[in-house]
Design a protein around this motif. Structure first.
Motif, PDB file in Angstrom:
ATOM      1  N   VAL A  38       0.835  -1.202   0.000  1.00  0.00           N
ATOM      2  CA  VAL A  38       0.000   0.000   0.000  1.00  0.00           C
ATOM      3  C   VAL A  38       0.868   1.249   0.000  1.00  0.00           C
ATOM      4  CG1 VAL A  38      -2.056  -1.016   1.039  1.00  0.00           C
ATOM      5  CG2 VAL A  38      -0.224  -0.207   2.512  1.00  0.00           C
ATOM      6  N   ASP A  39       0.305   2.298  -0.554  1.00  0.00           N
ATOM      7  CA  ASP A  39       0.997   3.581  -0.641  1.00  0.00           C
ATOM      8  C   ASP A  39       1.003   4.231   0.740  1.00  0.00           C
ATOM      9  OD1 ASP A  39       2.065   6.006  -1.350  1.00  0.00           O
ATOM     10  OD2 ASP A  39       0.434   6.570  -2.699  1.00  0.00           O
ATOM     11  N   ASP A  40       2.192   4.516   1.249  1.00  0.00           N
ATOM     12  CA  ASP A  40       2.255   5.147   2.565  1.00  0.00           C
ATOM     13  C   ASP A  40       2.852   6.554   2.487  1.00  0.00           C
ATOM     14  OD1 ASP A  40       4.863   4.420   2.099  1.00  0.00           O
ATOM     15  OD2 ASP A  40       5.066   3.188   3.893  1.00  0.00           O
ATOM     16  N   LYS A  41       2.668   7.196   1.315  1.00  0.00           N
ATOM     17  CA  LYS A  41       3.061   8.601   1.201  1.00  0.00           C
ATOM     18  C   LYS A  41       2.130   9.445   2.069  1.00  0.00           C
ATOM     19  CE  LYS A  41       3.150   8.249  -3.453  1.00  0.00           C
ATOM     20  NZ  LYS A  41       2.971   8.742  -4.786  1.00  0.00           N
ATOM     21  N   GLU A  42       2.524  10.697   2.257  1.00  0.00           N
ATOM     22  CA  GLU A  42       1.695  11.598   3.058  1.00  0.00           C
ATOM     23  C   GLU A  42       0.263  11.613   2.523  1.00  0.00           C
ATOM     24  OE1 GLU A  42       1.270  16.302   4.259  1.00  0.00           O
ATOM     25  OE2 GLU A  42       2.949  15.665   3.017  1.00  0.00           O
ATOM     26  N   PHE A  43      -0.695  11.468   3.415  1.00  0.00           N
ATOM     27  CA  PHE A  43      -2.116  11.433   3.080  1.00  0.00           C
ATOM     28  C   PHE A  43      -2.591  12.849   2.773  1.00  0.00           C
ATOM     29  CE2 PHE A  43      -6.607  11.034   4.852  1.00  0.00           C
ATOM     30  CZ  PHE A  43      -7.103  10.390   3.726  1.00  0.00           C
ATOM     31  N   LYS A  44      -3.083  13.055   1.557  1.00  0.00           N
ATOM     32  CA  LYS A  44      -3.604  14.358   1.132  1.00  0.00           C
ATOM     33  C   LYS A  44      -5.046  14.161   0.679  1.00  0.00           C
ATOM     34  CE  LYS A  44       0.891  16.129  -0.148  1.00  0.00           C
ATOM     35  NZ  LYS A  44       1.743  16.657  -1.184  1.00  0.00           N
ATOM     36  N   PRO A  45      -5.973  14.192   1.623  1.00  0.00           N
ATOM     37  CA  PRO A  45      -7.367  13.884   1.282  1.00  0.00           C
ATOM     38  C   PRO A  45      -7.987  14.929   0.342  1.00  0.00           C
ATOM     39  CG  PRO A  45      -7.218  14.680   3.536  1.00  0.00           C
ATOM     40  CD  PRO A  45      -5.817  14.548   3.030  1.00  0.00           C
ATOM     41  N   HIS A  46      -8.633  14.420  -0.695  1.00  0.00           N
ATOM     42  CA  HIS A  46      -9.352  15.260  -1.647  1.00  0.00           C
ATOM     43  C   HIS A  46     -10.332  14.376  -2.407  1.00  0.00           C
ATOM     44  CE1 HIS A  46      -6.151  13.486  -4.076  1.00  0.00           C
ATOM     45  NE2 HIS A  46      -6.970  13.623  -5.105  1.00  0.00           N
ATOM     46  N   LEU A  47     -11.312  14.997  -3.042  1.00  0.00           N
ATOM     47  CA  LEU A  47     -12.225  14.217  -3.852  1.00  0.00           C
ATOM     48  C   LEU A  47     -12.260  14.788  -5.250  1.00  0.00           C
ATOM     49  CD1 LEU A  47     -15.503  15.706  -3.294  1.00  0.00           C
ATOM     50  CD2 LEU A  47     -14.308  15.213  -1.190  1.00  0.00           C
ATOM     51  N   THR A  48     -12.048  13.915  -6.194  1.00  0.00           N
ATOM     52  CA  THR A  48     -11.913  14.310  -7.585  1.00  0.00           C
ATOM     53  C   THR A  48     -13.278  14.592  -8.202  1.00  0.00           C
ATOM     54  OG1 THR A  48      -9.906  12.986  -7.780  1.00  0.00           O
ATOM     55  CG2 THR A  48     -11.028  13.578  -9.836  1.00  0.00           C
ATOM     56  N   LEU A  49     -13.388  15.773  -8.819  1.00  0.00           N
ATOM     57  CA  LEU A  49     -14.600  16.137  -9.552  1.00  0.00           C
ATOM     58  C   LEU A  49     -14.497  15.697 -11.013  1.00  0.00           C
ATOM     59  CD1 LEU A  49     -15.127  19.767  -8.197  1.00  0.00           C
ATOM     60  CD2 LEU A  49     -16.326  17.692  -7.490  1.00  0.00           C
ATOM     61  N   GLY A  50     -13.307  15.825 -11.577  1.00  0.00           N
ATOM     62  CA  GLY A  50     -13.138  15.454 -12.977  1.00  0.00           C
ATOM     63  C   GLY A  50     -11.677  15.412 -13.376  1.00  0.00           C
ATOM     64  N   ARG A  51     -11.436  14.758 -14.503  1.00  0.00           N
ATOM     65  CA  ARG A  51     -10.083  14.596 -15.036  1.00  0.00           C
ATOM     66  C   ARG A  51     -10.058  15.076 -16.493  1.00  0.00           C
ATOM     67  NH1 ARG A  51      -7.603  11.046 -11.579  1.00  0.00           N
ATOM     68  NH2 ARG A  51      -8.986   9.805 -10.302  1.00  0.00           N
ATOM     69  N   GLY A  52      -8.881  15.510 -16.934  1.00  0.00           N
ATOM     70  CA  GLY A  52      -8.733  15.941 -18.321  1.00  0.00           C
ATOM     71  C   GLY A  52      -9.544  17.190 -18.636  1.00  0.00           C
TER      72      GLY A  52
END
Length: 184
Positions: free
Chosen positions: A121-135
Protein backbone atom coordinates in the motif's frame (compact mmCIF):
# COMPACT_ATOMS: atom_id res chain seq x y z
CA UNK A 1 -10.96 -20.31 -7.20
CA UNK A 2 -11.27 -16.77 -5.87
CA UNK A 3 -11.67 -13.90 -8.30
CA UNK A 4 -9.21 -11.03 -8.46
CA UNK A 5 -10.80 -7.89 -6.97
CA UNK A 6 -9.70 -4.26 -7.25
CA UNK A 7 -10.26 -2.86 -3.74
CA UNK A 8 -9.96 0.35 -1.75
CA UNK A 9 -11.12 1.56 1.67
CA UNK A 10 -13.21 4.71 1.67
CA UNK A 11 -15.58 7.08 3.37
CA UNK A 12 -18.80 7.06 1.41
CA UNK A 13 -20.71 10.32 1.35
CA UNK A 14 -24.26 11.10 2.34
CA UNK A 15 -26.78 11.74 -0.44
CA UNK A 16 -26.71 15.48 0.37
CA UNK A 17 -22.94 15.69 -0.11
CA UNK A 18 -23.15 13.65 -3.31
CA UNK A 19 -25.85 15.99 -4.61
CA UNK A 20 -23.74 19.08 -3.85
CA UNK A 21 -20.71 17.56 -5.57
CA UNK A 22 -22.79 16.47 -8.55
CA UNK A 23 -24.18 20.01 -8.91
CA UNK A 24 -20.61 21.33 -8.93
CA UNK A 25 -19.65 18.91 -11.70
CA UNK A 26 -22.70 19.96 -13.71
CA UNK A 27 -21.61 23.61 -13.51
CA UNK A 28 -18.09 22.60 -14.39
CA UNK A 29 -19.31 20.59 -17.41
CA UNK A 30 -21.13 23.64 -18.80
CA UNK A 31 -17.92 25.66 -18.57
CA UNK A 32 -15.43 23.21 -20.03
CA UNK A 33 -14.52 22.31 -23.56
CA UNK A 34 -13.68 18.78 -22.45
CA UNK A 35 -13.25 16.53 -19.43
CA UNK A 36 -14.32 13.30 -17.77
CA UNK A 37 -16.38 13.80 -14.63
CA UNK A 38 -16.94 11.67 -11.54
CA UNK A 39 -20.36 9.99 -11.56
CA UNK A 40 -22.66 11.07 -8.73
CA UNK A 41 -22.79 7.59 -7.21
CA UNK A 42 -18.97 7.28 -7.22
CA UNK A 43 -18.12 10.23 -4.97
CA UNK A 44 -16.09 9.05 -1.98
CA UNK A 45 -12.92 9.79 -0.02
CA UNK A 46 -10.24 7.11 -0.36
CA UNK A 47 -8.52 6.21 2.92
CA UNK A 48 -6.33 3.42 1.52
CA UNK A 49 -5.94 1.93 -1.94
CA UNK A 50 -5.27 -1.80 -1.98
CA UNK A 51 -5.37 -2.59 -5.70
CA UNK A 52 -5.89 -6.05 -7.12
CA UNK A 53 -6.12 -8.95 -4.70
CA UNK A 54 -7.92 -12.23 -4.11
CA UNK A 55 -7.56 -11.75 -0.35
CA UNK A 56 -10.65 -9.76 0.63
CA UNK A 57 -10.82 -11.53 4.01
CA UNK A 58 -7.50 -10.12 5.22
CA UNK A 59 -8.49 -6.62 4.08
CA UNK A 60 -11.64 -6.94 6.19
CA UNK A 61 -9.57 -8.18 9.13
CA UNK A 62 -7.23 -5.18 8.75
CA UNK A 63 -10.21 -2.79 8.79
CA UNK A 64 -11.67 -4.46 11.88
CA UNK A 65 -8.31 -4.39 13.68
CA UNK A 66 -7.72 -0.72 12.85
CA UNK A 67 -11.14 0.35 14.11
CA UNK A 68 -11.03 -1.83 17.22
CA UNK A 69 -7.78 -0.24 18.36
CA UNK A 70 -9.95 2.78 19.18
CA UNK A 71 -8.11 5.45 17.23
CA UNK A 72 -10.70 5.46 14.47
CA UNK A 73 -14.08 6.70 15.65
CA UNK A 74 -16.96 8.82 14.37
CA UNK A 75 -15.95 12.38 13.50
CA UNK A 76 -17.04 15.46 11.60
CA UNK A 77 -15.68 15.69 8.04
CA UNK A 78 -15.44 19.20 6.65
CA UNK A 79 -14.81 19.95 3.01
CA UNK A 80 -12.89 23.05 2.11
CA UNK A 81 -10.94 24.54 -0.67
CA UNK A 82 -10.44 23.71 -4.26
CA UNK A 83 -7.44 22.51 -6.15
CA UNK A 84 -6.24 21.18 -9.43
CA UNK A 85 -3.41 19.03 -10.61
CA UNK A 86 -2.14 20.34 -13.93
CA UNK A 87 -1.88 17.83 -16.73
CA UNK A 88 -0.67 17.83 -20.29
CA UNK A 89 -4.07 16.72 -21.60
CA UNK A 90 -6.20 18.70 -19.15
CA UNK A 91 -6.34 19.15 -15.41
CA UNK A 92 -7.74 17.17 -12.50
CA UNK A 93 -10.14 19.34 -10.48
CA UNK A 94 -10.82 18.45 -6.84
CA UNK A 95 -12.46 19.66 -3.66
CA UNK A 96 -10.32 19.54 -0.54
CA UNK A 97 -10.98 18.07 2.86
CA UNK A 98 -9.94 19.94 5.98
CA UNK A 99 -7.38 18.22 8.16
CA UNK A 100 -8.79 16.30 11.10
CA UNK A 101 -6.72 14.15 13.48
CA UNK A 102 -9.13 11.20 13.26
CA UNK A 103 -9.08 11.31 9.46
CA UNK A 104 -5.27 11.28 9.40
CA UNK A 105 -5.10 8.55 12.04
CA UNK A 106 -7.66 6.49 10.07
CA UNK A 107 -5.36 6.50 7.07
CA UNK A 108 -2.26 5.75 9.18
CA UNK A 109 -3.85 2.92 11.13
CA UNK A 110 -5.38 1.29 8.06
CA UNK A 111 -2.03 1.40 6.23
CA UNK A 112 -0.27 -0.15 9.26
CA UNK A 113 -2.82 -2.95 9.51
CA UNK A 114 -2.78 -3.66 5.77
CA UNK A 115 1.01 -3.95 5.87
CA UNK A 116 0.77 -6.61 8.60
CA UNK A 117 -0.97 -8.76 5.97
CA UNK A 118 1.76 -7.85 3.47
CA UNK A 119 -0.41 -5.71 1.21
CA UNK A 120 1.68 -3.29 -0.85
CA UNK A 121 0.00 0.00 0.00
CA UNK A 122 1.00 3.58 -0.64
CA UNK A 123 2.26 5.15 2.57
CA UNK A 124 3.06 8.60 1.20
CA UNK A 125 1.70 11.60 3.06
CA UNK A 126 -2.12 11.43 3.08
CA UNK A 127 -3.60 14.36 1.13
CA UNK A 128 -7.37 13.88 1.28
CA UNK A 129 -9.35 15.26 -1.65
CA UNK A 130 -12.23 14.22 -3.85
CA UNK A 131 -11.91 14.31 -7.58
CA UNK A 132 -14.60 16.14 -9.55
CA UNK A 133 -13.14 15.45 -12.98
CA UNK A 134 -10.08 14.60 -15.04
CA UNK A 135 -8.73 15.94 -18.32
CA UNK A 136 -10.58 19.20 -17.79
CA UNK A 137 -10.02 22.16 -20.09
CA UNK A 138 -11.99 25.29 -19.19
CA UNK A 139 -13.75 27.31 -21.87
CA UNK A 140 -12.27 30.69 -22.66
CA UNK A 141 -13.65 33.31 -20.29
CA UNK A 142 -14.36 30.93 -17.38
CA UNK A 143 -11.69 31.00 -14.69
CA UNK A 144 -10.59 28.92 -11.75
CA UNK A 145 -11.65 31.81 -9.48
CA UNK A 146 -15.16 31.71 -10.98
CA UNK A 147 -15.41 28.05 -10.05
CA UNK A 148 -13.86 28.39 -6.58
CA UNK A 149 -16.50 30.93 -5.59
CA UNK A 150 -19.40 28.54 -6.11
CA UNK A 151 -18.13 25.74 -3.85
CA UNK A 152 -20.49 25.64 -0.85
CA UNK A 153 -19.40 24.82 2.71
CA UNK A 154 -20.10 21.13 3.35
CA UNK A 155 -19.84 18.92 6.44
CA UNK A 156 -20.94 15.42 7.36
CA UNK A 157 -20.54 13.04 10.27
CA UNK A 158 -18.50 9.98 9.36
CA UNK A 159 -20.07 6.97 11.08
CA UNK A 160 -18.57 4.13 9.03
CA UNK A 161 -15.87 3.21 6.56
CA UNK A 162 -16.39 0.91 3.63
CA UNK A 163 -14.43 -1.62 1.64
CA UNK A 164 -15.10 -0.84 -2.00
CA UNK A 165 -14.76 -2.95 -5.13
CA UNK A 166 -13.95 -1.11 -8.36
CA UNK A 167 -14.90 -2.62 -11.70
CA UNK A 168 -15.91 -1.67 -15.23
CA UNK A 169 -19.41 -2.75 -16.18
CA UNK A 170 -20.48 -2.02 -19.75
CA UNK A 171 -17.66 0.51 -20.04
CA UNK A 172 -18.73 2.37 -16.90
CA UNK A 173 -16.70 2.57 -13.68
CA UNK A 174 -18.77 1.16 -10.82
CA UNK A 175 -17.87 1.17 -7.11
CA UNK A 176 -19.67 -1.34 -4.92
CA UNK A 177 -19.41 -1.57 -1.16
CA UNK A 178 -18.54 -5.15 -0.21
CA UNK A 179 -18.11 -4.53 3.53
CA UNK A 180 -18.48 -1.70 6.01
CA UNK A 181 -17.40 -1.14 9.57
CA UNK A 182 -19.37 1.11 11.91
CA UNK A 183 -17.39 3.64 13.90
CA UNK A 184 -18.22 4.33 17.54
Amino acid sequence: MKDLLRLFIAINFSDDIKLNLFQLTEILKKNTSRGHFTARENFHLTLAFIGETKDKEHVIEAIDNAVEKGKIHAFQLEFGGFGRFKGRDGDIFWVGVKKHPVLTESNNELIRELKTFEFKVDDKEFKPHLTLGRGIVLKNGYTIKDFEQIIPPMTMTVKEIGLMKSERINGRLVYTEVYHKNLL
